[in-house]
Design a protein around this motif. Sequence first.
Motif, PDB file in Angstrom:
ATOM      1  N   ALA A1124       0.830  -1.209   0.000  1.00 40.14           N
ATOM      2  CA  ALA A1124       0.000   0.000   0.000  1.00 40.14           C
ATOM      3  C   ALA A1124       0.864   1.259   0.000  1.00 40.14           C
ATOM      4  O   ALA A1124       0.428   2.324  -0.434  1.00 40.14           O
ATOM      5  N   ALA A1125       2.114   1.119   0.477  1.00 39.71           N
ATOM      6  CA  ALA A1125       2.987   2.298   0.527  1.00 39.71           C
ATOM      7  C   ALA A1125       3.370   2.761  -0.881  1.00 39.71           C
ATOM      8  O   ALA A1125       3.635   3.934  -1.095  1.00 39.71           O
ATOM      9  N   SER A1126       3.409   1.821  -1.851  1.00 42.87           N
ATOM     10  CA  SER A1126       3.856   2.279  -3.174  1.00 42.87           C
ATOM     11  C   SER A1126       2.751   2.273  -4.242  1.00 42.87           C
ATOM     12  O   SER A1126       2.926   2.913  -5.281  1.00 42.87           O
ATOM     13  N   VAL A1127       1.657   1.529  -4.033  1.00 42.44           N
ATOM     14  CA  VAL A1127       0.569   1.577  -5.035  1.00 42.44           C
ATOM     15  C   VAL A1127      -0.782   1.564  -4.310  1.00 42.44           C
ATOM     16  O   VAL A1127      -0.850   1.303  -3.112  1.00 42.44           O
ATOM     17  N   ASN A1128      -1.824   1.812  -5.086  1.00 41.83           N
ATOM     18  CA  ASN A1128      -3.166   1.759  -4.501  1.00 41.83           C
ATOM     19  C   ASN A1128      -3.642   0.317  -4.543  1.00 41.83           C
ATOM     20  O   ASN A1128      -3.966  -0.213  -5.612  1.00 41.83           O
ATOM     21  N   ILE A1129      -3.717  -0.349  -3.371  1.00 37.40           N
ATOM     22  CA  ILE A1129      -4.047  -1.780  -3.389  1.00 37.40           C
ATOM     23  C   ILE A1129      -5.560  -2.022  -3.381  1.00 37.40           C
ATOM     24  O   ILE A1129      -6.009  -3.152  -3.475  1.00 37.40           O
ATOM     25  N   LYS A1130      -6.325  -0.943  -3.267  1.00 36.27           N
ATOM     26  CA  LYS A1130      -7.789  -1.145  -3.200  1.00 36.27           C
ATOM     27  C   LYS A1130      -8.375  -1.369  -4.595  1.00 36.27           C
ATOM     28  O   LYS A1130      -9.510  -1.780  -4.721  1.00 36.27           O
ATOM     29  N   THR A1131      -7.580  -1.048  -5.634  1.00 36.85           N
ATOM     30  CA  THR A1131      -8.168  -1.109  -6.975  1.00 36.85           C
ATOM     31  C   THR A1131      -7.626  -2.264  -7.801  1.00 36.85           C
ATOM     32  O   THR A1131      -7.652  -2.218  -9.023  1.00 36.85           O
ATOM     33  N   TRP A1132      -7.042  -3.296  -7.142  1.00 36.27           N
ATOM     34  CA  TRP A1132      -6.607  -4.461  -7.936  1.00 36.27           C
ATOM     35  C   TRP A1132      -7.828  -5.097  -8.605  1.00 36.27           C
ATOM     36  O   TRP A1132      -8.907  -5.116  -8.017  1.00 36.27           O
ATOM     37  N   PRO A1133      -7.652  -5.658  -9.798  1.00 32.37           N
ATOM     38  CA  PRO A1133      -8.743  -6.479 -10.353  1.00 32.37           C
ATOM     39  C   PRO A1133      -8.915  -7.753  -9.504  1.00 32.37           C
ATOM     40  O   PRO A1133      -8.168  -7.961  -8.545  1.00 32.37           O
ATOM     41  N   THR A1134      -9.902  -8.582  -9.854  1.00 28.02           N
ATOM     42  CA  THR A1134     -10.131  -9.843  -9.129  1.00 28.02           C
ATOM     43  C   THR A1134      -8.823 -10.630  -9.032  1.00 28.02           C
ATOM     44  O   THR A1134      -8.136 -10.797 -10.041  1.00 28.02           O
ATOM     45  N   ILE A1135      -8.507 -11.122  -7.823  1.00 27.40           N
ATOM     46  CA  ILE A1135      -7.289 -11.936  -7.690  1.00 27.40           C
ATOM     47  C   ILE A1135      -7.707 -13.365  -7.387  1.00 27.40           C
ATOM     48  O   ILE A1135      -8.473 -13.617  -6.445  1.00 27.40           O
ATOM     49  N   ILE A1136      -7.224 -14.305  -8.208  1.00 27.13           N
ATOM     50  CA  ILE A1136      -7.554 -15.720  -7.964  1.00 27.13           C
ATOM     51  C   ILE A1136      -6.257 -16.432  -7.621  1.00 27.13           C
ATOM     52  O   ILE A1136      -5.293 -16.366  -8.390  1.00 27.13           O
ATOM     53  N   ASP A1137      -6.224 -17.102  -6.448  1.00 25.84           N
ATOM     54  CA  ASP A1137      -4.998 -17.863  -6.197  1.00 25.84           C
ATOM     55  C   ASP A1137      -5.227 -19.291  -6.659  1.00 25.84           C
ATOM     56  O   ASP A1137      -6.278 -19.869  -6.454  1.00 25.84           O
ATOM     57  N   THR A1138      -4.239 -19.859  -7.357  1.00 27.07           N
ATOM     58  CA  THR A1138      -4.442 -21.153  -8.028  1.00 27.07           C
ATOM     59  C   THR A1138      -3.760 -22.274  -7.259  1.00 27.07           C
ATOM     60  O   THR A1138      -3.468 -23.319  -7.828  1.00 27.07           O
ATOM     61  N   ASP A1139      -3.459 -22.023  -5.958  1.00 26.37           N
ATOM     62  CA  ASP A1139      -2.706 -23.055  -5.239  1.00 26.37           C
ATOM     63  C   ASP A1139      -3.552 -24.292  -4.912  1.00 26.37           C
ATOM     64  O   ASP A1139      -3.114 -25.415  -5.130  1.00 26.37           O
TER      65      ASP A1139
END
Length: 1580
Positions: A1124-1139
Amino acid sequence: MMAERGVDLSALPKEVRDVLAELDLELSEGDITQKGYEKKRAKLLAPYIPHMPNSDLSLPDVQLSPGHSVDPSPSPEAPGPSTSSASRHHRTHRSGGARDDRYRSDIHTEAVQAALAKHKEEKMAPMPTKRRSAFVQSPSENCTPPDMSSASEDEGSLRRQAALSAALAQSLQSPDYWINRSLQSSSTSSSASSTLSHGEPKTQIQPQPQPQPTSVLADVLAYTRIENSVPPDVTSSTPQERGSRVDLPPAVKGMSRGQSRCSMLDTADGVPVNSRVSTKIQQLLNTLKRPKRPPLSEFFLDDSEEIVEVPQPDPNTPKPEGRQIIPVKGEPLGVVSNWPPALQAALARWGATQAKSPALTALDITGKPLYTLTYGKLWNRSLKLAYTLLNKLGTKTEPVLKPGDRVALVYPNSDPAMFWVAFYGCLLAEVIPVPIEVPLSRQDAGSQQIGFLLGSCGVGLALTSEVCLKGLPKTPNGEIMQFKGWPRMKWVVTDTKYLTKPSKDWQPHIPTANTDTAYIEYKATKEGTVMGVAVSKISLLTHCQALTQACNYCEGETLVNVLDCKKDMGLWHGVLTSVMNRIHTISVPYAVMKACPISWVQRVYIHKARVALVKCRDLHWAMMAHRDQRDTNLSSIRMLIVADGANPWSVSSCDAFLNVFQSHGLKPEVICPCASSPEALTVAIRRPGVRGAPLPARAILSMGGLSHGVIRVNTEDKNSALTVQDVGHVMPGALMCIVKPDGPPQLCKTDEIGEIVLNSRAGGTMYYGLPGVTKNTFEVIPVNQAGAPIGEIPFTRTGLLGFVGPGSLVFVVGKNEGLLTVSGRRHNADDLVATALAVEPVKTVYRGRIAVFSVTVFYDERIVIVAEQRPDASEEDSFQWMSRVLQAIDSIHQVGLYCLALVPANTLPKTPLGGIHICETKQNFLEGNLHPCNILMCPHTCVTNLPKPRQKQPVGVGPASIMVGNLVAGKRIAQATGRELGVVEDQDLIRKHQFLSEALQWRAQTDPDHVLYVLLNAKGVAVCTATCVQLHKRAEKITAALMERGGLNTGDNVVLLYPPGIDLIAAFYGCLYAGVIPVTVRPPHPQNLAATLPTVRMIIDVSKAACILTTQPLMRILRSREAAASVNIKTWPTIIDTDDLPRKRPPQIYKPPTAEMLAYLDFSVSTTGMLTGVKMSHVAISTLCRSIKLQCELYSSRQIAICLDPYCGLGFVLWCLSSVYSGHQSILIPPLELESSLPLWLSTLNQYKIRDTFCSYSVMELCTKGLGTQTEILKARGLNLSCVRSCVVIAEERPRLALTQSFSKLFKDLGLSPRAVSTAFGSRVNLAICLQGTAGPDPSTVYVDMKSLRHDRVRLVERGAPQSLSLMESGTILPGVRVIIVNPETRGPLGDSHLGEIWVNSPHSASGYYTIYGEESLQADHFNTRLSFGEPQTMWARTGYLGFVKRTELLDATGDRHDALFVVGSLDETLELRGLRYHPIDIETSVSRSHRSIAESAVFTWTNLLVVVAELSGSEQEALDLVPLVTNVVLEEHHLIVGVVVIVDPGVIPINSRGEKQRMHLRDSFLADQLDPIYVAYNM
């Protein structure tokens, strides 16, 4: 102020008001004391104050040196010695009194001030930027106390105490006269005037920048809107050809796209407003606005071979006009009845008849007499020593010494008696003494050269005293250390207790003086070589006789000798002539002088000495210490011999000394300057004058004339005058001529300066053991104008430059060794020192510690000045002083300084007697061992012989005619083609080949358990494998997840954020199955989010990704607080973890309707810092995979190893696509794993017996640097690379030949075939153009001429040719690919002898840029462009790289001659300077080679200045050493002047994932002042 009463300041003339303003300024800056200020101000205003009686005083304009009045009565203008005691301690602004050294001259001080005043108006150069920690001054205890600052042998020195502004008050005339005159003509007033003296615009540095309209250049800069932070090119008018792709500034140190955009465009210069750097560069540009260059002629002829611009001779150059000089004869040498037949005979006589008579008195360190050696003792001890040397050192049959052998004499200056005994002992034994200095350490300055002297003289034995021997450096087991460069020595102690009394029957052999060598005196040449001048027995005797006659020595006189008694005048007068005349010598060693500078004056007074032998330094020191002495009297002196009176700056010391001591009985006529040289011994000496007779005249010469070797009395410009005193007449019995210093020894004209040559029986005879050099010096026969010899008699070159004046008086203006010849004009090092020291205030440097020398850079001599900086000098003071020295030397000598360096106190190499060792200093400068703490380079001002800039000829002929011309001339059009792709037969395969997604499904059905991928960890263990069916199933799970959770439409972009591995591959095919477009992105570095996350964000934003596929750990990072210190993390697109995905199969697998549909996006940051995404269609990737399969013969049973980053370009294709297409097994090695286990990649090749491997340059570099020293260990572990058939480096740049060659050489021992290593070439428009396959010839290497390359022409030269560059072919062109070389401006095809842009035509080219703005023009220009003629129908893609094609003698697979493609560099990166095209890598290679501590370097241009950034791997004190070396090497090898040198810490130069330098990022960081450099030097 009393002076102002009744004066209306506004009514004063402008000149006077200007001077007053200047005085105020000086007071405010502390350059002048309050008292001095008031005094000057009062003098200035005197003429305007009503009722002042002396307001119209004016003096006649007499050319006289200051203080030269014989009349001792004090005048108000020049306070004489009778100043009151109160003012004695505060004599800061007086012109008389205790003033200063041999470089002292009031006229000169004033001249310098006047010259500097002219520069007041001009712009100040930017001060260098220095990191605070960088330089710690030496602690105060090892700094010399103030009064000893002048502790130097040759550079005597006095503190010049008049402040800068004393110029007006101390002029020759009274101030009133000056003011009145300055009212009449403003051009003469010394500092009021600002008119330029030479009518040419001076480009100079200014202490006080005045607001002034800046040049057009500055205006251009101020009003240009700079998009993409591309600097405006203010000299070339060519439009920027290739625009940037996505207009995004790079992610520099966490500056995200958004923030930087506004600040970039809101400023005028395309850099953030607060940038300190760009203002300095602007300042630098302003000072460089009018560089002094010879005018350019119209066009630059391309094929002209000469590089250098030769300045045309100036028609106004003064030429000698006198008649040819006639040799000058000295008076005949008289014959005296009782002169001894040899010098030893004189000693024998006095030893027997006058045994009690004192010969030598030595002083202790406090200046008190220590002991007196009588003639009897001297004779007895010398006799004992002679006997011991001949009889007691070996056996009777094998003596160690025989007559004629050479012996070194190693005695300190403070022990003259031991030296005398040793010297006379050697003469009596007929062995040849070679006196040398005492070596203090193994690494003494010049110790190697002394070794050369001992070697050339064949010395193997050294005599020394017990005390001295104890003080010599020893090895741990107590032996004398072997000094650097010395032959092996035996040491013999000569103290009396070790000597043997001669037996009764032994008598020394004293023959009549003959031509055998008597002794050898050492001399150092300008280059630092030390040679031995042999003096024969007859020369020795004759010289003593000539000195006796010239100086009128009488038996029993007393002489005070302050000089070194081992050589030169100190030896000739103080040891030899004195013994011949039974003189009592009082020796005052250097150590005593340092402790008590006035000791010699006291000795003269106490012993009523008749003669004193001193240097200017001693005069100066005596004056400095004089105020503590009441009762001195010098009336006994009949002759004060000034040994360095030949130095033109000695005149002021003599005058000042006379001024102080005239009231103490010193007679003006006893001062006798003389001239000597090691080769000719004494050349001339002034005879003592008669009381009351007029003193000899002075010559006041024009320095301009002197620089052309012509004598002109200075009339017009009194600033550049040199006052010279005569050194008397030629020695008795000698004949003197003046000849040209270089070339044949042609006699000079009477008004010409030349080298003094002497014929005399009293000179040296040869350089011992060096017959070649001897001939040119000791056997010179002068020739006349026609070149015919003027006689038979040989002359000896003295190394002194001078002329014969009226009345046959000899004048010396300089020495050959101090001669600096710049652009054909001669300058004297001493004169430059004097000018530098006249620049006030000299509180910055130590007066006696200045070295001036010249270095040859780019076909001319360049002047370098190095001085020791005082510990208390501030940065600003130093820089200001340096700037003013540059101006002063430019004004007065009309020569530009190349480099001015200040080093910390006590760090310059010293000669044994305290002077600066010039040669060693020069050597340190050239080797980068000087460690300056301040440096100022001025290549722009003083390099005037650069070749003319190339002016691009307007193209009158069309490209078609050029092509026809090429064909007619028999040149090929430069193009090359890979082999045919061939057709695919089988129906089954057609399906498989159409789409990679179908190929994977087909393999999963037909060969489910075939292992496609093996992923290794740092230990070399396979942590993950994937068979065809496993990969297919994993891809299906991901597809199902995408369809369920992503809410995606067909054709949406999906970012894949994975570490290198099999997950990345599965996710890629999962996207293809789902009908979405994968975009692979390098994950952010968890330890460096601030720098790496913004790039990820940028790609996600630019690609408008609808979804991110990633792993759990990375998903946590994306949502972390750190992120959050270097980018706006509230506006990421959908994140899918594939683990942990559930086992689900998608309802159906997507099949694209056509093969032209988009398959994936390839994003990469180019070397210019541009983020570009290209679109790859299904047909392009399947054709590309087929092309690679054919080239590398890949099929199911093969294994390849890949150690590359899998995120873009060919690396991604090999990692993710190729195996699925061809069915071979890929062993995947993530490059990051190598950091923890270097041998991982190589041991994998060995373990799996891999034949083909692919890697990146960074991997190869890691192995070369990290494992280069461990090949033996690896071999012992059984590592064998003989299985490797091809090792291909994947890159988008010129092949790094040095790296690939060193890799091949290093690992040859492990069985690596030298033919295995090759490179590939791809670009943004086409990911793979060349790739060295299994078929086809080995890559060839060519050598091209760099000068031609800068003109875009390719000329092949032999290996090792000067100015040549080696280039390696970039691999064989892939099947189905055609390349052609095109002129980027006209777009016409070029012949194969030209450098041009590489254009490519291939079915696997990308289909366009993926941009936010859809810049169609750029698309068309780069991807679908046509030649301007030739084959107008073919569509080409422009790679943006320059290269050429050469047909080789090798045959390719089809049997035709092979066409090789050579990549030279990126078009966007080339530097257009002086109309020529430079490739950064070539300049960087030179820079990195210039000093051992440069780890890496990068260059870029900013507003036509070349900026070099060098990473310093050594200690910070080496930082400033790099500045001159970098400037030199770029000038020598590339004919460019570096504008700014930036020294930074290792790792500062940004590098992208492929290991390529990001020069534009670097430039932006530099201009935004984000580099935290160690040092920034702005070259003037």
